[in-house]
Scaffold this motif. Structure first.
Motif, PDB file in Angstrom:
ATOM      1  N   UNK A  97       0.826  -1.206   0.000  1.00 28.48           N
ATOM      2  CA  UNK A  97       0.000   0.000   0.000  1.00 28.48           C
ATOM      3  C   UNK A  97       0.865   1.261   0.000  1.00 28.48           C
ATOM      4  N   UNK A  98       1.856   1.307   0.871  1.00 26.57           N
ATOM      5  CA  UNK A  98       2.738   2.472   0.957  1.00 26.57           C
ATOM      6  C   UNK A  98       3.552   2.652  -0.316  1.00 26.57           C
ATOM      7  N   UNK A  99       3.950   1.543  -0.924  1.00 25.70           N
ATOM      8  CA  UNK A  99       4.717   1.619  -2.169  1.00 25.70           C
ATOM      9  C   UNK A  99       3.911   2.298  -3.262  1.00 25.70           C
ATOM     10  N   UNK A 100       2.624   1.902  -3.386  1.00 21.24           N
ATOM     11  CA  UNK A 100       1.757   2.518  -4.394  1.00 21.24           C
ATOM     12  C   UNK A 100       1.588   4.005  -4.118  1.00 21.24           C
ATOM     13  N   UNK A 101       1.391   4.377  -2.834  1.00 20.41           N
ATOM     14  CA  UNK A 101       1.200   5.782  -2.471  1.00 20.41           C
ATOM     15  C   UNK A 101       2.436   6.611  -2.801  1.00 20.41           C
ATOM     16  N   UNK A 102       3.628   6.074  -2.510  1.00 20.80           N
ATOM     17  CA  UNK A 102       4.850   6.825  -2.767  1.00 20.80           C
ATOM     18  C   UNK A 102       5.103   6.986  -4.264  1.00 20.80           C
ATOM     19  N   UNK A 103       4.627   6.024  -5.045  1.00 24.07           N
ATOM     20  CA  UNK A 103       4.768   6.154  -6.501  1.00 24.07           C
ATOM     21  C   UNK A 103       3.898   7.297  -7.034  1.00 24.07           C
ATOM     22  N   UNK A 104       2.777   7.545  -6.342  1.00 25.57           N
ATOM     23  CA  UNK A 104       1.888   8.627  -6.764  1.00 25.57           C
ATOM     24  C   UNK A 104       2.391   9.999  -6.317  1.00 25.57           C
ATOM     25  N   UNK A 105       3.254  10.015  -5.305  1.00 27.41           N
ATOM     26  CA  UNK A 105       3.792  11.273  -4.780  1.00 27.41           C
ATOM     27  C   UNK A 105       4.884  11.799  -5.701  1.00 27.41           C
ATOM     28  N   UNK A 106       4.747  13.027  -6.149  1.00 26.18           N
ATOM     29  CA  UNK A 106       5.727  13.638  -7.047  1.00 26.18           C
ATOM     30  C   UNK A 106       6.305  14.891  -6.394  1.00 26.18           C
ATOM     31  N   UNK A 107       7.621  14.942  -6.284  1.00 27.16           N
ATOM     32  CA  UNK A 107       8.268  16.130  -5.743  1.00 27.16           C
ATOM     33  C   UNK A 107       8.106  16.246  -4.234  1.00 27.16           C
TER      34      UNK A 107
ATOM     35  N   UNK B 255       6.458  17.189  -0.812  1.00 32.46           N
ATOM     36  CA  UNK B 255       5.075  17.229  -0.356  1.00 32.46           C
ATOM     37  C   UNK B 255       5.009  17.684   1.093  1.00 32.46           C
ATOM     38  N   UNK B 256       3.934  18.382   1.429  1.00 35.67           N
ATOM     39  CA  UNK B 256       3.679  18.707   2.822  1.00 35.67           C
ATOM     40  C   UNK B 256       3.015  17.494   3.480  1.00 35.67           C
ATOM     41  N   UNK B 257       2.918  17.499   4.796  1.00 39.03           N
ATOM     42  CA  UNK B 257       2.258  16.400   5.495  1.00 39.03           C
ATOM     43  C   UNK B 257       0.796  16.300   5.089  1.00 39.03           C
ATOM     44  N   UNK B 258       0.134  17.424   4.894  1.00 40.76           N
ATOM     45  CA  UNK B 258      -1.276  17.406   4.495  1.00 40.76           C
ATOM     46  C   UNK B 258      -1.446  16.781   3.113  1.00 40.76           C
ATOM     47  N   UNK B 259      -0.541  17.115   2.183  1.00 44.55           N
ATOM     48  CA  UNK B 259      -0.631  16.554   0.833  1.00 44.55           C
ATOM     49  C   UNK B 259      -0.385  15.047   0.841  1.00 44.55           C
ATOM     50  N   UNK B 260       0.584  14.602   1.653  1.00 44.56           N
ATOM     51  CA  UNK B 260       0.856  13.164   1.759  1.00 44.56           C
ATOM     52  C   UNK B 260      -0.342  12.442   2.367  1.00 44.56           C
ATOM     53  N   UNK B 261      -0.962  13.071   3.364  1.00 43.81           N
ATOM     54  CA  UNK B 261      -2.143  12.465   3.996  1.00 43.81           C
ATOM     55  C   UNK B 261      -3.281  12.320   2.992  1.00 43.81           C
ATOM     56  N   UNK B 262      -3.442  13.288   2.102  1.00 43.13           N
ATOM     57  CA  UNK B 262      -4.487  13.206   1.077  1.00 43.13           C
ATOM     58  C   UNK B 262      -4.242  12.032   0.144  1.00 43.13           C
ATOM     59  N   UNK B 263      -2.987  11.803  -0.234  1.00 41.80           N
ATOM     60  CA  UNK B 263      -2.660  10.673  -1.117  1.00 41.80           C
ATOM     61  C   UNK B 263      -2.957   9.352  -0.427  1.00 41.80           C
ATOM     62  N   UNK B 264      -2.568   9.239   0.847  1.00 41.16           N
ATOM     63  CA  UNK B 264      -2.814   8.007   1.599  1.00 41.16           C
ATOM     64  C   UNK B 264      -4.312   7.723   1.716  1.00 41.16           C
ATOM     65  N   UNK B 265      -5.089   8.754   2.047  1.00 41.89           N
ATOM     66  CA  UNK B 265      -6.530   8.580   2.196  1.00 41.89           C
ATOM     67  C   UNK B 265      -7.192   8.219   0.872  1.00 41.89           C
ATOM     68  N   UNK B 266      -6.757   8.872  -0.205  1.00 41.18           N
ATOM     69  CA  UNK B 266      -7.343   8.592  -1.521  1.00 41.18           C
ATOM     70  C   UNK B 266      -7.068   7.151  -1.953  1.00 41.18           C
ATOM     71  N   UNK B 267      -5.846   6.676  -1.724  1.00 42.25           N
ATOM     72  CA  UNK B 267      -5.508   5.308  -2.104  1.00 42.25           C
ATOM     73  C   UNK B 267      -6.277   4.295  -1.262  1.00 42.25           C
ATOM     74  N   UNK B 268      -6.408   4.555   0.045  1.00 43.29           N
ATOM     75  CA  UNK B 268      -7.176   3.658   0.913  1.00 43.29           C
ATOM     76  C   UNK B 268      -8.632   3.598   0.464  1.00 43.29           C
ATOM     77  N   UNK B 269      -9.183   4.744   0.046  1.00 42.37           N
ATOM     78  CA  UNK B 269     -10.565   4.788  -0.429  1.00 42.37           C
ATOM     79  C   UNK B 269     -10.721   3.955  -1.699  1.00 42.37           C
ATOM     80  N   UNK B 270      -9.762   4.060  -2.612  1.00 44.47           N
ATOM     81  CA  UNK B 270      -9.825   3.267  -3.851  1.00 44.47           C
ATOM     82  C   UNK B 270      -9.815   1.772  -3.541  1.00 44.47           C
ATOM     83  N   UNK B 271      -8.968   1.370  -2.597  1.00 43.53           N
ATOM     84  CA  UNK B 271      -8.886  -0.045  -2.249  1.00 43.53           C
ATOM     85  C   UNK B 271     -10.195  -0.545  -1.646  1.00 43.53           C
ATOM     86  N   UNK B 272     -10.785   0.236  -0.763  1.00 38.86           N
ATOM     87  CA  UNK B 272     -12.052  -0.171  -0.145  1.00 38.86           C
ATOM     88  C   UNK B 272     -13.168  -0.272  -1.179  1.00 38.86           C
TER      89      UNK B 272
END
Length: 400
Positions: free
Chosen positions: A16-26, A28-45
Motif C-alpha cells: 500500500x505504501x509503495x503505491x502511495x509513494x509512486x503517486x507522490x511527485x516532488x 510534499x507537505x504532510x497534508x498533501x501526503x495524507x491526502x494521497x494516503x486517504x485517496x488510495x485507501x478509499x480506492x482499495x475499499x
C-alpha cells in the motif's frame, strides 16, 4: 505499537505504501501526503466492495433490493468517514477561551490590538483575530496614512501584511520615513532633497529595522489570490496580527454576474468576513467614497457615501469613517462659494478643523456604534495623533 492493516481495509501495508509513494511527485507537505494516503485507501475499499458485490450478484445469494441497500449503506459510511469532524464541545471551546485569556494575562495586554490612538480606542474598542473591518474615506484625506500607522503599531507585537495594487513597497516605505522625520515630501518629488534630509531618512529607516511590517504589491486582487497570500504569510511567520487591503474597490470577488463596483464591494465584504473567521486573522480593508461626498455642500461624511452603504456595514465587524473637513473646505467648498458671507462661514469652519480629522464609528459588533472622535493631523509627517499629545501651533499650515 503494532498496526493491523486489515483493520483498515488495507490488504498489505508495504504494498500500500509503495503505491502511495509512486503517486507522490516532488516535495510534499504532510497534508498533501495524507491526502494521497486517504485517496488510495478509499480506492482499495471501493475496489474490494465492488468485487464482493459482483460475487454476491453472480452467486444469486441476495436480491437486487438487498444489494442496493447494502451498497447505499456502504457509500454513506464512506462519506461520513471522510467528512471532517463537525462541531466542537462547549468544554473544548471554553478551554480555548481560557487559553486566550491566560495568554492575555501573561502579556499584560487586552485580547487583540489597540489603535495606537486613545480617541479611537474609546469609540472602536480593540481589533481582534477574526475581525473584518472597513476604514472608509475620501481620496487624499489620509486613509492610507492611518492604515500605515496602525499597521506599524500592530507590527510591534505581531507580523502584519499589507496587500496593495496601488503603491509599491518602496513608495510606502518612503512615506513611513517621512512620517518619522517630517522631511518635506515635495523635496523628494522634485529631486531637491538636501544631504541632511537624506541622513534623517537613513536614520529613520534604521529605526524600522526589525519592525514586522511587510508589503505585497500585486496586480492580481482576486479573492482567491489574496487568500493564498494570507496563507503563505501565516505559514512563513507562524502568525499574523492583521492584513490590510488597499483598497477593497479594486478587489475581484470572483462571483459570476457581479460587475458593478458597488456589487463587487458588497460581495468582497462578505467573502473577506468569512476569510477572517476561517483563518483567525484580522482583515482591514480601505474603501473610497462616491462623488456624492464632494457634491454635497457641507462637511458631513455619511455611510451612504461609501460604495455599498448599509450592505457593507452588515458584513463587517466594524466600520470606521474618516475625513478631514479642512481639506474639503479648501479643495471644494471655498472654490464653489457664491458670496462673501458664505466664504466667511467657510473660513471659520476651516480654522475650526485646521490640522484635525474626524473619525466616525459606523458599526461596532462588540459595543455601541455612533461614536465620534476628533484627532490631530500632521501634514508634513502624514500622520495622526491624539490632540493632547502635541502643540497645534507648531504644525504645518498649508496656504489657504
Amino acid at each position: 505499537m503494532k498496526i493491523d492493516p486489515s483493520a483498515f481495509g488495507i490488504p498489505g501495508l508495504p504494498a500500500f505504501l509503495t503505491v502511495c509513494m509512486q503517486k507522490a511527485k516532488g516535495d510534499l507537505s504532510q497534508d498533501e501526503l495524507a491526502e494521497i494516503l486517504c485517496a488510495q485507501a478509499t480506492r482499495l475499499r471501493l475496489s474490494e466492495f465492488a468485487s464482493k458485490l459482483m460475487k454476491d450478484l453472480n452467486d444469486g445469494r441476495k436480491s437486487g433490493e438487498e444489494l442496493a441497500l447494502e451498497g447505499s449503506a456502504f457509500l454513506a459510511n464512506m462519506a461520513a468517514a471522510q467528512r471532517p469532524m463537525v462541531g466542537i464541545s462547549i468544554h473544548e471551546a471554553g478551554q480555548r477561551a481560557i487559553k486566550d485569556q491566560d495568554q492575555t494575562l501573561r502579556n499584560g495586554t487586552g485580547r487583540g490590538h489597540d489603535w495606537g490612538i486613545r480617541a479611537l480606542d474609546d469609540i472602536m474598542g480593540r481589533i481582534v483575530p477574526g475581525d473584518f473591518g472597513l476604514m472608509i474615506g475620501p481620496s487624499g484625506h489620509g486613509k492610507s496614512a492611518k492604515a500605515r500607522g496602525l499597521a506599524n503599531h500592530i507590527a510591534l507585537r505581531d507580523p502584519v501584511l499589507t496587500i496593495s495594487d496601488e503603491e509599491m513597497p518602496e513608495d510606502i516605505a518612503i512615506k513611513d520615513m517621512i512620517a518619522r522625520t517630517g522631511v518635506d515630501s515635495r523635496n523628494i518629488e522634485d529631486g531637491t532633497l538636501r544631504p541632511d534630509d537624506l541622513e534623517k531618512l537613513c536614520a529613520a529607516n534604521m529605526k524600522q529595522h526589525g519592525l514586522q511590517s511587510y508589503f505585497e504589491y500585486t496586480d492580481d486582487m482576486r479573492i482567491s489570490n489574496i487568500e493564498a497570500l494570507i496563507l503563505a504569510f501565516k505559514h512563513k511567520h507562524g502568525r499574523c496580527g492583521a492584513v490590510f487591503i488597499d483598497t477593497i474597490d479594486g478587489v475581484e470577488p470572483e462571483e459570476r454576474g457581479v460587475t458593478g463596483i458597488t456589487e463587487k464591494v458588497i460581495v468582497s465584504c462578505r467573502k473577506f468576513d468569512k476569510l477572517a473567521t476561517k483563518h483567525g486573522v484580522a482583515i482591514i480593508a480601505l474603501g473610497q467614497v462616491k462623488t456624492i461626498y464632494n457634491d454635497r455642500p457641507d462637511i458631513s461624511l455619511r455611510l451612504s457615501d461609501s460604495y455599498g452603504g448599509q450592505g457593507v456595514r452588515n458584513k463587517a465587524s466594524w466600520v470606521l469613517l474618516m475625513h478631514r473637513p479642512q481639506k474639503k473646505i479648501q479643495d471644494v467648498l471655498f472654490k464653489n462659494a457664491s458670496g462673501d458671507n458664505e466664504r466667511a462661514k467657510l473660513k471659520s469652519q476651516y480654522e475650526e478643523w485646521k490640522d484635525k480629522a474626524q473619525f466616525i464609528c459606523a458599526k461596532r459588533r462588540r459595543g455601541r456604534d455612533g461614536g465620534v472622535a476628533v484627532i490631530g493631523w500632521d501634514g508634513p509627517r502624514t500622520s495622526f495623533f491624539d490632540l493632547d499629545d502635541m502643540d497645534q501651533g507648531n504644525l504645518y499650515d498649508a496656504a489657504f
